[in-house]
Design a protein around this motif. Structure first.
Motif, PDB file in Angstrom:
ATOM      1  N   MET A 160       0.849  -1.195   0.000  1.00  0.00           N
ATOM      2  CA  MET A 160       0.000   0.000   0.000  1.00  0.00           C
ATOM      3  C   MET A 160       0.882   1.242   0.000  1.00  0.00           C
ATOM      4  SD  MET A 160      -1.548   0.185   3.916  1.00  0.00           S
ATOM      5  CE  MET A 160      -2.570  -1.251   3.663  1.00  0.00           C
ATOM      6  N   HIS A 187       2.141   6.397   2.868  1.00  0.00           N
ATOM      7  CA  HIS A 187       1.449   7.294   3.787  1.00  0.00           C
ATOM      8  C   HIS A 187       0.154   6.696   4.335  1.00  0.00           C
ATOM      9  CE1 HIS A 187      -0.220   8.216  -0.201  1.00  0.00           C
ATOM     10  NE2 HIS A 187      -1.338   8.546   0.438  1.00  0.00           N
ATOM     11  N   GLU A 188      -0.278   5.548   3.802  1.00  0.00           N
ATOM     12  CA  GLU A 188      -1.479   4.885   4.314  1.00  0.00           C
ATOM     13  C   GLU A 188      -1.147   3.804   5.342  1.00  0.00           C
ATOM     14  OE1 GLU A 188      -3.795   3.345   1.107  1.00  0.00           O
ATOM     15  OE2 GLU A 188      -3.961   5.279   0.079  1.00  0.00           O
ATOM     16  N   PRO A 247      -1.739   4.700   9.455  1.00  0.00           N
ATOM     17  CA  PRO A 247      -3.153   4.673   9.837  1.00  0.00           C
ATOM     18  C   PRO A 247      -3.748   3.267   9.812  1.00  0.00           C
ATOM     19  CG  PRO A 247      -2.733   6.510   8.359  1.00  0.00           C
ATOM     20  CD  PRO A 247      -1.486   5.675   8.371  1.00  0.00           C
ATOM     21  N   ALA A 248      -3.314   2.447   8.832  1.00  0.00           N
ATOM     22  CA  ALA A 248      -3.848   1.082   8.746  1.00  0.00           C
ATOM     23  C   ALA A 248      -3.416   0.243   9.934  1.00  0.00           C
ATOM     24  CB  ALA A 248      -3.396   0.430   7.439  1.00  0.00           C
TER      25      ALA A 248
END
Length: 280
Positions: free
Chosen positions: A134, A137-138, A141-142
């Motif tokens: 992914m 930058h994601e 949060p994940a």
């Protein structure tokens, strides 16, 4: 001339002068700002732009078409990728907690991923579970939200992960440096072999030199493209990833690249390739 590099502060710092027409004789640049996973795949597709910033780990797939430039990229110490978890998984640094877990990575052809695989082979009995690619930058949060068990993060995440309530499980850079004594090869600048490589090297190095001589000139451009980052974090990012290897790989830089890719080839993580092409 088309070029692709990330919107991260080290890349925008390095290429600011060239992008803004401040390098004498250099062609105008048509810039594509893209995550490292995208640039890796653009290069491997054979349809990429003339110049790209890719991961050193992706070099074995592209060296028939692209040459490695000896400047403009990112190698360094104390700047390795981090493995992060939620504290609910572990409050220790025992790598065995990753056995069978879902791990998010920014690219499956990144130096970060290559280092992680080499480290995990030594430290995670039975191996990790599913690997999920992914955008970098994601990832935090994940992990924070429990969508992923752990994340392999790069760039400014080493400065910002505490704000997400995450725990550092392992620093791939510390492991690599302790094991080899060499810097970590992170991002490479490559150019299509049909291009004038000497000229491209000269213009890239001139852009690096301008960035160091006029650090304030690029600030607006850097912050315009930075993702979720304030000026202080952007400055830390540049200080960490832009160094003497950015101006010239030198023998130590080439040794680091050869060591990393040699180990990866021995583990079957990359296809066989001609190591002589790293310098030609």
């Amino acid at each position: 001339m088309k070029i692709a590099f990330s919107p991260c502060p080290n890349d925008t710092f390095v290429f600011h002068a060239w992008v803004h027409g401040l390098i004498a004789g250099a062609p105008e640049l048509d810039v594509q700002y893209a995550d490292i996973d995208i640039t890796n795949r653009l290069a491997a597709s054979g349809q990429g732009p003339e110049v790209l910033k890719i991961s050193y780990a992706a070099l074995p797939w592209v060296l028939s078409d692209y040459a490695l430039l000896p400047c403009g990229g990112a190698l360094g110490r104390g700047c390795g990728p981090l493995v992060l978890t939620r504290s609910s998984i572990t409050d220790t640094r025992d790598p065995s907690v990753l056995a069978g877990r879902r791990i998010a990575v920014p690219s499956d052809r990144s130096t970060a991923y290559m280092l992680f695989r080499l480290w995990a082979a030594q430290n995670v009995p039975g191996g990790v579970g599913e690997i999920v690619v992914m955008p970098f930058h994601e990832i935090m949060p994940a992990v924070r939200d429990g969508l992923i068990d752990a994340g392999l993060v790069i760039h400014e995440a080493r400065f910002t992960y505490p704000a997400y309530g995450l725990t550092l499980l392992a620093d791939m850079g510390n492991w690599w440096e302790a094991d080899t004594g060499l810097p970590i090869p992170l991002g490479a600048i490559i150019a299509h072999r049909s291009m004038d490589l000497d000229a491209l090297t000269k213009w890239t190095r001139a852009s690096v030199d301008y960035a160091w001589a006029h650090p304030e000139a690029s600030q607006h451009y850097i912050l315009q493209h930075a993702q979720e980052m304030d000026a202080d974090v952007a400055k830390q990012h540049i200080q960490l990833y832009v160094n003497h290897f950015t101006a010239n790989l030198g023998e130590e830089g080439y040794d680091a690249i050869t060591s990393l890719l040699g180990r990866a080839a021995n583990e079957g993580l990359v296809p066989a390739f001609d190591f002589a092409k790293l310098r030609a």
